[in-house]
Design a protein around this motif. Structure first.
Motif, PDB file in Angstrom:
ATOM      1  N   TYR A 233       0.983  -1.232   0.103  1.00 40.30           N
ATOM      2  CA  TYR A 233      -0.098  -0.114  -0.131  1.00 40.30           C
ATOM      3  C   TYR A 233       1.070   1.310  -0.120  1.00 40.30           C
ATOM      4  CZ  TYR A 233      -3.015  -3.585   1.661  1.00 40.30           C
ATOM      5  OH  TYR A 233      -3.647  -4.875   2.101  1.00 40.30           O
ATOM      6  N   THR A 234       0.407   2.245  -0.548  1.00 34.97           N
ATOM      7  CA  THR A 234       1.137   3.601  -0.910  1.00 34.97           C
ATOM      8  C   THR A 234       2.010   3.936   0.514  1.00 34.97           C
ATOM      9  OG1 THR A 234      -0.362   4.144  -2.599  1.00 34.97           O
ATOM     10  CG2 THR A 234       1.154   5.869  -1.572  1.00 34.97           C
ATOM     11  N   TYR A 235       1.346   4.131   1.874  1.00 34.96           N
ATOM     12  CA  TYR A 235       1.874   4.348   2.966  1.00 34.96           C
ATOM     13  C   TYR A 235       2.305   3.340   3.860  1.00 34.96           C
ATOM     14  CZ  TYR A 235       0.616   8.861   0.785  1.00 34.96           C
ATOM     15  OH  TYR A 235       0.547   9.826  -0.132  1.00 34.96           O
ATOM     16  N   SER A 236       2.386   2.140   3.399  1.00 29.90           N
ATOM     17  CA  SER A 236       2.947   1.054   4.341  1.00 29.90           C
ATOM     18  C   SER A 236       4.196   1.012   4.561  1.00 29.90           C
ATOM     19  CB  SER A 236       2.485  -0.291   3.585  1.00 29.90           C
ATOM     20  OG  SER A 236       2.754  -1.364   4.425  1.00 29.90           O
ATOM     21  N   ASN A 237       4.398   0.715   5.883  1.00 27.06           N
ATOM     22  CA  ASN A 237       5.812   0.475   6.477  1.00 27.06           C
ATOM     23  C   ASN A 237       6.394  -0.758   6.125  1.00 27.06           C
ATOM     24  OD1 ASN A 237       6.392   3.026   7.828  1.00 27.06           O
ATOM     25  ND2 ASN A 237       4.876   2.610   9.307  1.00 27.06           N
ATOM     26  N   PHE A 238       5.496  -1.633   5.888  1.00 31.77           N
ATOM     27  CA  PHE A 238       6.059  -3.131   5.501  1.00 31.77           C
ATOM     28  C   PHE A 238       6.537  -3.248   3.875  1.00 31.77           C
ATOM     29  CE2 PHE A 238       3.202  -3.499   8.907  1.00 31.77           C
ATOM     30  CZ  PHE A 238       3.822  -4.810   9.769  1.00 31.77           C
ATOM     31  N   ARG A 239       7.803  -3.312   3.976  1.00 34.11           N
ATOM     32  CA  ARG A 239       8.650  -3.343   2.836  1.00 34.11           C
ATOM     33  C   ARG A 239       9.575  -4.393   3.009  1.00 34.11           C
ATOM     34  NH1 ARG A 239       4.867  -0.756   0.861  1.00 34.11           N
ATOM     35  NH2 ARG A 239       4.769   1.486   0.118  1.00 34.11           N
ATOM     36  N   SER A 240       9.923  -5.229   1.959  1.00 34.26           N
ATOM     37  CA  SER A 240      11.109  -6.208   2.062  1.00 34.26           C
ATOM     38  C   SER A 240      12.353  -5.536   1.589  1.00 34.26           C
ATOM     39  CB  SER A 240      10.809  -7.277   1.309  1.00 34.26           C
ATOM     40  OG  SER A 240      10.915  -7.038  -0.055  1.00 34.26           O
ATOM     41  N   ARG A 241      13.472  -6.002   2.127  1.00 31.34           N
ATOM     42  CA  ARG A 241      14.642  -5.238   1.769  1.00 31.34           C
ATOM     43  C   ARG A 241      14.880  -5.138   0.060  1.00 31.34           C
ATOM     44  NH1 ARG A 241      19.445  -5.467  -0.505  1.00 31.34           N
ATOM     45  NH2 ARG A 241      21.238  -4.200   0.423  1.00 31.34           N
ATOM     46  N   THR A 242      14.534  -6.243  -0.453  1.00 29.88           N
ATOM     47  CA  THR A 242      14.557  -6.318  -1.933  1.00 29.88           C
ATOM     48  C   THR A 242      13.600  -5.102  -2.683  1.00 29.88           C
ATOM     49  OG1 THR A 242      14.682  -8.625  -1.465  1.00 29.88           O
ATOM     50  CG2 THR A 242      14.502  -7.700  -4.019  1.00 29.88           C
ATOM     51  N   ASP A 243      12.665  -4.818  -2.112  1.00 34.58           N
ATOM     52  CA  ASP A 243      11.521  -4.045  -2.671  1.00 34.58           C
ATOM     53  C   ASP A 243      12.174  -2.430  -2.398  1.00 34.58           C
ATOM     54  OD1 ASP A 243       9.840  -5.649  -3.902  1.00 34.58           O
ATOM     55  OD2 ASP A 243       8.688  -5.792  -2.175  1.00 34.58           O
ATOM     56  N   VAL A 244      12.613  -2.236  -1.262  1.00 38.70           N
ATOM     57  CA  VAL A 244      13.005  -0.967  -0.921  1.00 38.70           C
ATOM     58  C   VAL A 244      14.504  -0.685  -1.773  1.00 38.70           C
ATOM     59  CG1 VAL A 244      14.103   0.565   0.692  1.00 38.70           C
ATOM     60  CG2 VAL A 244      12.246  -1.057   1.477  1.00 38.70           C
ATOM     61  N   VAL A 245      15.484  -1.633  -1.724  1.00 38.66           N
ATOM     62  CA  VAL A 245      16.732  -1.113  -2.226  1.00 38.66           C
ATOM     63  C   VAL A 245      16.682  -1.509  -3.515  1.00 38.66           C
ATOM     64  CG1 VAL A 245      19.172  -1.843  -2.130  1.00 38.66           C
ATOM     65  CG2 VAL A 245      17.518  -1.857  -0.120  1.00 38.66           C
ATOM     66  N   ASP A 246      16.349  -2.523  -4.344  1.00 38.18           N
ATOM     67  CA  ASP A 246      16.477  -3.112  -5.692  1.00 38.18           C
ATOM     68  C   ASP A 246      15.176  -2.813  -6.579  1.00 38.18           C
ATOM     69  OD1 ASP A 246      18.992  -3.861  -4.951  1.00 38.18           O
ATOM     70  OD2 ASP A 246      18.280  -5.738  -4.148  1.00 38.18           O
ATOM     71  N   GLN A 247      14.092  -2.646  -6.107  1.00 40.41           N
ATOM     72  CA  GLN A 247      13.021  -2.853  -7.254  1.00 40.41           C
ATOM     73  C   GLN A 247      13.219  -1.831  -8.264  1.00 40.41           C
ATOM     74  OE1 GLN A 247       9.058  -1.372  -6.259  1.00 40.41           O
ATOM     75  NE2 GLN A 247       8.355  -3.383  -6.406  1.00 40.41           N
ATOM     76  N   TRP A 248      13.750  -0.665  -8.143  1.00 41.34           N
ATOM     77  CA  TRP A 248      14.018   0.417  -9.325  1.00 41.34           C
ATOM     78  C   TRP A 248      14.732  -0.306 -10.479  1.00 41.34           C
ATOM     79  CZ3 TRP A 248      18.889   1.681 -10.995  1.00 41.34           C
ATOM     80  CH2 TRP A 248      19.595   1.421 -10.085  1.00 41.34           C
TER      81      TRP A 248
END
Lengths: 236, 262
Positions: free
Chosen positions: B220-235
């Motif tokens: 969700y747009t403002y969710s705090n739940f994010r795996s490392r891969t999604d935060v760091v590498d998704q782009w």
């Protein structure tokens, strides 16, 4: 807005080794948090002005993530799709009190709120008892990612819905970290404009859900994680 | 004591604020200027400490007495005797930072940084450059930009300008950066550093917040739940090679300044 009669009697809550007592006598409390539909429809008839000189007085219409919006075309507040029966959020303490007073009531004190959340059972941790929270009991921890409708989860033993989760609720008391239940039990005046909020919310972790958990929020601020309910004397 | 977290939209400011707020003696407000006052939602004009007006806070606010009162009351809240630490975060007012520091009492400022390519990707994924954020209009109105209007370039051009302002704030005042990627990779160490700067002890709830929210992505747009891969590498998966090349060019100085991988 439906009200549930609070069983008359003297109740007690324990906090940090001290007992706090409260007598309910012919009181009733709203069954759910006040909904967007209820609040916005009331506001439209209230003749109050919300947006003044670049900010809001009662509910936040600057933040676009709220379940309502001001339509310039309609010159009116409109409720977004599927949000009518979700809790009214973005409302600050002042707006919540205005609404409650318009219906002959007020916000519950922290002590009243906590007794109602526990359905009168003093050693209850959560509104449903002492088992751990999960996604069937309430909306918290970004499991859904937004507010849900006010009847989405089972009520507590008094028939009150969502005494935790979905959105936190404003209470009447001024907040002080070292004074529990300040409205009834503080003999010193607390002038800081911070009010107690209770109950946890959809975007907060389970740490906020326990009935005894209290936070203090600046009374001026209207956020997407805080709503309210109304308590009042029962008509005889 | 009071603090400010300042960082670009989609750079983890909510996450850091919520993590800090897990501490039982800390209370925070989310974007008290840009989410509660009309004026600061759209205006991106530079204001300095010299622009402080003793009566109106700023001449541009002279007709907005409720806005002035709100800011004055916010300042009272920031100066309240409890809880021990009170703070807020903003994703705007970079260009007004000197003015902001002069009208509200802020003891500590932390600048939040995230890989600019991840920020651009996160903005574009949700089309947030349109609607009320209106990057194109801001670029042209406040920055005199008249270059390419390709979406990724518009996002990168605006964010890079704001990132330069953050670097200026750091260089002028010495306020520390908190790199989102470091917080994800080493929550215990980074939280220790941050809380030490804020002169508070770490609460175990702050560590467990990072541990729990990092286990899975709840998208969700403002969710705090994010795996490392999604935060760091998704782009790396979402942006095209051409987009990455363009964005790298726009951010070449910032990528090097913050030692992000090219």
């Amino acid at each position: 807005m439906r009200f549930i009669p609070i069983p008359n009697g003297k109740y007690q809550i324990s906090r940090n080794g001290r007992l706090y007592f409260h007598m309910f006598d012919n009181m009733e409390i709203s069954e759910t948090k006040i909904t967007v539909d209820e609040f916005v429809n009331w506001f439209k008839t209230s003749r109050l002005e919300n947006h003044v000189e670049g900010t809001y007085c009662f509910f936040n219409d600057v933040n676009t993530n709220t379940p309502y919006e001001f339509s310039k075309e309609a010159n009116d507040y409109l409720i977004k799709e599927n949000k009518h029966n979700t809790p009214m959020v973005g409302v600050n303490w002042i707006g919540a009190m205005k609404y409650a007073q318009a219906f002959g009531g007020r916000l519950p004190t922290e002590l009243e709120w906590e007794i109602c959340a526990k359905a009168g059972v003093s050693d209850c941790v959560f509104p449903w008892g002492n088992t751990k929270p999960d996604g069937t009991k309430c909306n918290y921890g970004n499991m859904i990612g937004a507010c849900t409708q006010v009847y989405n989860y089972p009520p507590n033993a008094w028939g009150l819905y969502e005494m935790c989760g979905n959105v936190r609720e404003w209470c009447l008391d001024r907040y002080h970290p070292e004074i529990a239940f300040s409205y009834e039990y503080s003999d010193q005046e607390i002038s800081v404009p911070i009010r107690v909020v209770k109950g946890g919310s959809w975007d907060k972790t389970e740490n906020y859900l326990a009935c005894e958990h209290s936070e203090g929020k600046w009374e001026r601020i209207g956020t997407v994680g805080i709503g309210f309910r109304v308590i009042r004397r029962r008509a005889l | 004591m009071s603090f400010l977290l300042l960082g670009n939209q989609r750079s983890g400011t909510n996450y850091v604020l919520d993590m800090i707020n897990q501490h039982p003696e800390i209370e925070t407000i989310n974007e008290p200027f840009s989410m509660h006052l009309d004026f600061f939602r759209m205006d991106e004009e530079k204001w300095t400490a010299d622009d402080v007006d003793p009566q109106y806070l700023h001449q541009k606010l002279r007709m907005l007495s409720q806005t002035q009162k709100y800011i004055t009351d916010l300042n009272l809240w920031l100066n309240a005797p409890y809880p021990l630490l009170r703070g807020f975060k903003e994703t705007a007012l970079f260009e007004k930072f000197d003015w902001l520091q002069s009208v509200v009492h802020i003891d500590k400022t932390v600048l939040i940084i995230r890989d600019p390519r991840a920020i651009v990707n996160s903005v574009m994924k949700r089309n947030m450059q349109h609607s009320f954020w209106n990057y194109k209009q801001r670029l042209s109105d406040y920055w005199g930009y008249s270059g390419s209007m390709e979406e990724h370039i518009v996002c990168a051009e605006l964010i890079s300008r704001r990132m330069k302002l953050l670097i200026n704030i750091h260089e002028n005042y010495g306020y520390p950066f908190l790199k989102l990627e470091n917080l994800i990779d080493n929550p215990e160490g980074e939280i220790e550093n941050l809380m030490s700067y804020l002169e508070m002890a770490v609460s175990p709830s702050q560590i467990s917040f990072c541990t729990n929210t990092g286990k899975e992505t709840r998208d969700y747009t403002y969710s705090n739940f994010r795996s490392r891969t999604d935060v760091v590498d998704q782009w790396k998966k979402m942006l095209t090679p051409k987009e990455v090349e363009d964005i790298n060019t726009i951010f070449r100085n910032e990528i090097s300044y913050f030692s992000y991988e090219v």
